[in-house]
Design an enzyme around this catalytic site. Structure first.
Site, PDB file in Angstrom:
ATOM      1  CE  LYS A   1      -4.283  -1.902   0.949  1.00 13.36           C
ATOM      2  NZ  LYS A   1      -5.453  -2.213   1.675  1.00 13.36           N
TER       3      LYS A   1
ATOM      4  CE  LYS B   1      -7.845  -7.829  -2.740  1.00 14.39           C
ATOM      5  NZ  LYS B   1      -8.764  -7.921  -1.666  1.00 14.39           N
TER       6      LYS B   1
ATOM      7  CE  LYS C   1     -15.485  -4.416   0.446  1.00 16.80           C
ATOM      8  NZ  LYS C   1     -14.283  -4.181   1.243  1.00 16.80           N
TER       9      LYS C   1
END
Ligand code: AQP
Length: 329
Positions: free
Chosen positions: A116, A198, A201
């Protein structure tokens, strides 16, 4: 005497849940809840969600959407405690105490943090993101959970949790069981637009199928799904992803498509149309249950309150024990 396994897991309220969240997590949670004898605690991890940039005006709706998705997917408030993480404030207090035991070097080695950190602008890399695994450890240990359903991407965080449990027990006396990973048996679902990543959301809308997606939207999203990124003569990752989804929701129709793929006669437009139909059927009952729940918001908020009461009882007792053992007045 064999004790009842206690299960803890959570999902971030960062948007409506998608097919990956269901097949990779929720489906398994429902199975664990229904498999006697598991004592399950499932939470909407809102405190984790604020480690990424978010819109406060959208946050309440996201939490509500996640609750609807949990319930419509089959989590049963009579069997499991379903609640909002920030409503049980003991999670955060335990996190602070565990922070004092967490080696900096270990936190710096967490792959999710490193990934991240690379993906985000420097100003969005905050201390909350760094401490995320310690909060996750507190989420688990505050319930003395013994089993944690996780995907393999979370194994490193669970290992840290086990390490913190061992350290605490060694320093202050036997308190926490070392929770075991229950590796999720579900499939890893990839993005429709970039099948090397992947399904997520927080990605662009056309990359995922939400659990309440309307049949027309499912059809149009699948129509645009990437299928042609493989080497010549091979099924590319996009097409493989579609076959994986079909394999879970309607396995009987997979062999035909696989045979065609081997022979090089497969028409991806047929696969997409077929998958869109089967997916709309598969998600139909979910959509209906969700719409019904959405029409009764008070009931949903009340259920979350009941879940909170159940969870808070255990969390409060653990925190009292922890603080006593640590010598707090
Ligand atoms: N694509 C996926 N395939 C299989 N399982 C998945 N999970 C998430 N995406 C897939 C599983 O869903 C659970 C909930 O994850 P989360 O929402 O707490 O965080 P996440 O893994 O970061 O999920 P998203 O959808 O990618 O959310 P954002 O975009 O907010 O980061 C986990 O058990 C996860 O394994």
């Amino acid at each position: 005497m064999k004790t009842t396994p206690r299960v803890l897991s959570g999902i971030q309220p960062t948007g409506k849940l998608h097919l990956g969240n269901y097949l990779g997590a929720l489906k398994n949670w429902v199975a664990m809840q229904d498999e006697f004898p598991h004592e399950c605690y499932y939470c909407i991890v809102d405190l984790h969600a604020v480690t990424a940039p978010y819109k406060p005006e959208q946050f309440k709706q996201n939490v509500f959407d996640t609750a609807l998705d949990f319930l419509a997917a089959g989590l049963n408030p009579e069997k499991s405690a379903i609640f909002i993480q920030s409503h049980v404030t003991e999670h955060v207090e335990l996190m602070w105490l565990l922070n004092t035991l967490a080696p900096l070097g270990l936190l710096e080695r967490m792959t999710q943090f490193k990934d991240k950190k690379k993906q985000r602008q420097a100003e969005a890399v905050n201390a909350g993101l760094f401490n995320y695994p310690v909060l996750m450890a507190a989420d688990i240990l505050i319930y003395k959970a013994t089993a944690v359903p996780v995907g393999d991407d979370q194994l490193q965080h669970l290992e840290l949790t086990r390490e913190l449990a061992r350290k605490f027990n060694h320093a202050f006396g036997e308190t926490f069981p070392e929770p075991e990973a229950r590796l999720t048996k579900g499939a890893r679902i990839m993005s429709l637009t970039n099948p090397d990543n992947k399904m997520s959301k927080s990605d662009v809308e056309k990359s995922y199928v939400t659990l309440d997606e309307e049949p027309d939207r499912i059809k149009s999203k699948l129509k645009k799904a990437v299928t042609d990124t493989g080497a010549a003569g091979e099924t590319g990752p996009g097409a493989r992803n579609l076959l994986t989804i079909l394999g879970v929701i309607h396995p009987a129709s997979v062999p035909d498509f696989e045979k065609q793929a081997k022979q090089g006669t497969i028409r991806y437009s047929d696969l997409k149309t077929h998958l869109a139909e089967k997916l709309a059927e598969y998600l139909g009952p979910f959509r209906a249950r969700r719409a019904e729940l959405a029409s009764k918001p008070k009931e949903v908020w009340d259920l979350l309150d009941t879940g909170k009461e159940k969870a808070a009882k255990i969390a409060q007792a653990t925190l009292v024990e922890v603080k006593e053992k640590m010598g707090f007045v």
